[in-house]
Enzyme design. Structure first.
Site, PDB file in Angstrom:
ATOM      1  N   ILE A  12       0.835  -1.214   0.000  1.00 20.24           N
ATOM      2  CA  ILE A  12       0.000   0.000   0.000  1.00 20.24           C
ATOM      3  C   ILE A  12       0.863   1.255   0.000  1.00 20.24           C
ATOM      4  O   ILE A  12       0.647   2.182  -0.784  1.00 20.24           O
ATOM      5  CB  ILE A  12      -0.951   0.006   1.221  1.00 20.24           C
ATOM      6  CG1 ILE A  12      -1.707  -1.326   1.322  1.00 20.24           C
ATOM      7  CG2 ILE A  12      -1.934   1.164   1.124  1.00 20.24           C
ATOM      8  CD1 ILE A  12      -2.460  -1.529   2.635  1.00 20.24           C
ATOM      9  N   ASN A  32      11.820  -1.445   7.068  1.00 24.59           N
ATOM     10  CA  ASN A  32      12.881  -2.339   7.570  1.00 24.59           C
ATOM     11  C   ASN A  32      12.984  -3.611   6.732  1.00 24.59           C
ATOM     12  O   ASN A  32      13.724  -4.532   7.076  1.00 24.59           O
ATOM     13  CB  ASN A  32      12.681  -2.682   9.058  1.00 24.59           C
ATOM     14  CG  ASN A  32      11.484  -3.579   9.293  1.00 24.59           C
ATOM     15  OD1 ASN A  32      10.751  -3.907   8.363  1.00 24.59           O
ATOM     16  ND2 ASN A  32      11.275  -3.979  10.537  1.00 24.59           N
ATOM     17  N   GLY A  36       8.494  -5.662   3.278  1.00 24.40           N
ATOM     18  CA  GLY A  36       8.619  -4.781   2.098  1.00 24.40           C
ATOM     19  C   GLY A  36       9.880  -5.111   1.309  1.00 24.40           C
ATOM     20  O   GLY A  36      10.755  -5.820   1.785  1.00 24.40           O
ATOM     21  N   ASP A  51      14.162   1.135  11.031  1.00 23.54           N
ATOM     22  CA  ASP A  51      13.090   0.517  11.794  1.00 23.54           C
ATOM     23  C   ASP A  51      12.346   1.572  12.608  1.00 23.54           C
ATOM     24  O   ASP A  51      12.990   2.381  13.296  1.00 23.54           O
ATOM     25  CB  ASP A  51      13.742  -0.530  12.727  1.00 23.54           C
ATOM     26  CG  ASP A  51      12.746  -1.559  13.186  1.00 23.54           C
ATOM     27  OD1 ASP A  51      11.749  -1.168  13.808  1.00 23.54           O
ATOM     28  OD2 ASP A  51      12.970  -2.764  12.912  1.00 23.54           O
ATOM     29  N   ALA A  74       4.127  -1.970   9.936  1.00 24.66           N
ATOM     30  CA  ALA A  74       3.523  -2.758  11.021  1.00 24.66           C
ATOM     31  C   ALA A  74       3.905  -4.219  10.871  1.00 24.66           C
ATOM     32  O   ALA A  74       4.318  -4.653   9.791  1.00 24.66           O
ATOM     33  CB  ALA A  74       1.999  -2.637  10.987  1.00 24.66           C
ATOM     34  N   TYR A 140      -2.664  -9.715  17.415  1.00 24.11           N
ATOM     35  CA  TYR A 140      -2.445  -8.692  16.385  1.00 24.11           C
ATOM     36  C   TYR A 140      -3.490  -7.580  16.493  1.00 24.11           C
ATOM     37  O   TYR A 140      -3.161  -6.382  16.490  1.00 24.11           O
ATOM     38  CB  TYR A 140      -2.495  -9.352  14.997  1.00 24.11           C
ATOM     39  CG  TYR A 140      -2.629  -8.372  13.874  1.00 24.11           C
ATOM     40  CD1 TYR A 140      -1.563  -7.566  13.486  1.00 24.11           C
ATOM     41  CD2 TYR A 140      -3.840  -8.222  13.191  1.00 24.11           C
ATOM     42  CE1 TYR A 140      -1.696  -6.645  12.462  1.00 24.11           C
ATOM     43  CE2 TYR A 140      -3.981  -7.314  12.160  1.00 24.11           C
ATOM     44  CZ  TYR A 140      -2.909  -6.517  11.806  1.00 24.11           C
ATOM     45  OH  TYR A 140      -3.046  -5.607  10.798  1.00 24.11           O
ATOM     46  N   ASN A 173      -9.694  -6.733   4.058  1.00 29.40           N
ATOM     47  CA  ASN A 173      -8.602  -7.568   3.520  1.00 29.40           C
ATOM     48  C   ASN A 173      -8.118  -7.077   2.154  1.00 29.40           C
ATOM     49  O   ASN A 173      -8.744  -7.365   1.127  1.00 29.40           O
ATOM     50  CB  ASN A 173      -9.044  -9.026   3.467  1.00 29.40           C
ATOM     51  CG  ASN A 173      -9.056  -9.643   4.849  1.00 29.40           C
ATOM     52  OD1 ASN A 173      -9.832  -9.217   5.717  1.00 29.40           O
ATOM     53  ND2 ASN A 173      -8.203 -10.614   5.101  1.00 29.40           N
TER      54      ASN A 173
END
Ligand code: UD1
Length: 316
Positions: A12, A32, A36, A51, A74, A140, A173
């Site tokens: 995103i 970090n 990704g 980070d 996240a 989570y 989702n």
């Protein structure tokens, strides 16, 4: 305008970076690379591998300051939140606190917080509106609720001179091209597609009758873009989903059929239901429609076809 995007090497964040760059914004990214990838970072963005748990990394990532912060970094996996709850807390809660503090140091105009439908847990009624009580059922979800609460509570502080408005979109989702095909702790659609491309068995947790509200990535990016400088979207959570409930079984059958398979022609391993797994979820998106003028536009079938078409072009 200058923006910092945390988690900007992910799905995103990197697409938002592209949109902002196209509008001639200066874009800084910190990631970090836990999920990704540098390959996602668009040309023109200033990229810092660091980070959010480290305030110095955050500061170094914005050498010229910023007017806006998009907070997408996240720990996103329900499974991993049980395996290492501390990492979940340090990244999602303490990391978010560091991002908020940076926002105040820089005096940004608006913060954008990636929130999640995980906050709703197993609601009594569907679809869920933003007034539905939040009651996360997973580790989570608990960390994401704390993060959203901190964001909002800072924005409502009476003891700071200039509180920074927050826009928190509770995303359902999200799926689509660019979602990782190598990370087994990614969204389920990409996991299943990657399984098929690699000819690996698919793992189904539980009976597959749990439902999700799948929302296509382009729709999600549109929602974030519509919330920039939008005062009506300040300091209140907003659902971003497709307002359609689809079971994991139904989604799996749709993917299998795109690959010319059926349940009987492809290996499927059934494993017990995961801890903290939500049973059923569906978004009421009337607030997003009203405040952002936003509606999901890509139907599931089309979004899935586009995602598979893209995935076939990737090396897995
Ligand atoms: C997902 C995101 C979460 C985000 C939320 C709302 C991930 C890993 N999770 O949560 O970060 O906040 O949407 O946007 O990106 N499943 C299988 N087999 C698999 C993988 C999953 O059966 O191999 C099932 C799971 O048990 C679950 C469903 O598929 O019932 C969806 O799982 P998943 O996409 O991992 O995450 P969510 O918990 O829905």
């Amino acid at each position: 305008m200058k923006a910092l995007i945390t988690g900007g090497a992910g799905l995103i964040g990197s697409l938002i970076a592209e949109r902002l760059l196209a509008q001639r914004w200066k874009v800084f990214i910190i990631d970090n690379e836990s999920t990704g990838m540098q390959a996602n970072v668009p040309t023109g963005a200033t990229y810092y591998v660091g980070d959010i748990r480290n305030p110095d990394d955050l500061r170094k990532s914005v050498p010229e300051g910023a007017d806006y912060i998009f907070h997408f970094a996240a720990q996103v996996s329900n499974i991993l939140s049980y395996r290492d709850p501390n990492e979940d807390i340090t990244t999602n809660v303490m990391g978010t606190m560091n991002v908020i503090r940076l926002g105040y140091e820089l005096g940004v105009k608006q913060m954008f917080h990636a929130s999640s439908m995980a906050l709703y847990g197993n609601p009594q009624q569907l679809p869920v509106s933003e007034n539905t009580p939040v009651a996360p059922v997973s580790f989570y979800g608990i960390s994401k609720l704390a993060a959203e609460n901190y964001m909002m509570a800072w924005a409502l502080r009476k003891d700071v001179e200039k509180p920074i408005p927050v826009t928190a979109l509770r995303m359902f989702n999200v799926y689509g091209p660019r979602q990782s095909l190598s990370n087994p702790y990614q969204g389920v659609i990409s996991v299943f597609i990657a399984n098929l491309l690699k000819n690996e068995p698919i793992t189904l947790f539980g009976n597959g009758e749990q439902t999700r509200d799948f929302i296509y990535i382009d729709d999600v990016v549109d929602a974030w873009m519509a919330s920039i400088d939008n005062k009506r979207a300040f300091n209140r959570p907003i659902n971003i989903g497709s307002s359609t409930q689809i079971s994991i079984n139904h989604m799996l059958d749709a993917i299998l059929s795109e690959f010319g398979h059926t349940r009987s022609s492809y290996p499927i391993i059934i494993k017990p239901e995961l801890s903290g797994d939500q049973r059923a979820i569906e978004a009421d998106t009337r607030v997003a429609n009203d405040l952002l003028g936003w509606k999901s536009r890509v139907p599931f079938r089309d979004g899935l076809a586009r995602t598979i078409q893209w995935a076939r072009t990737q090396t897995v």
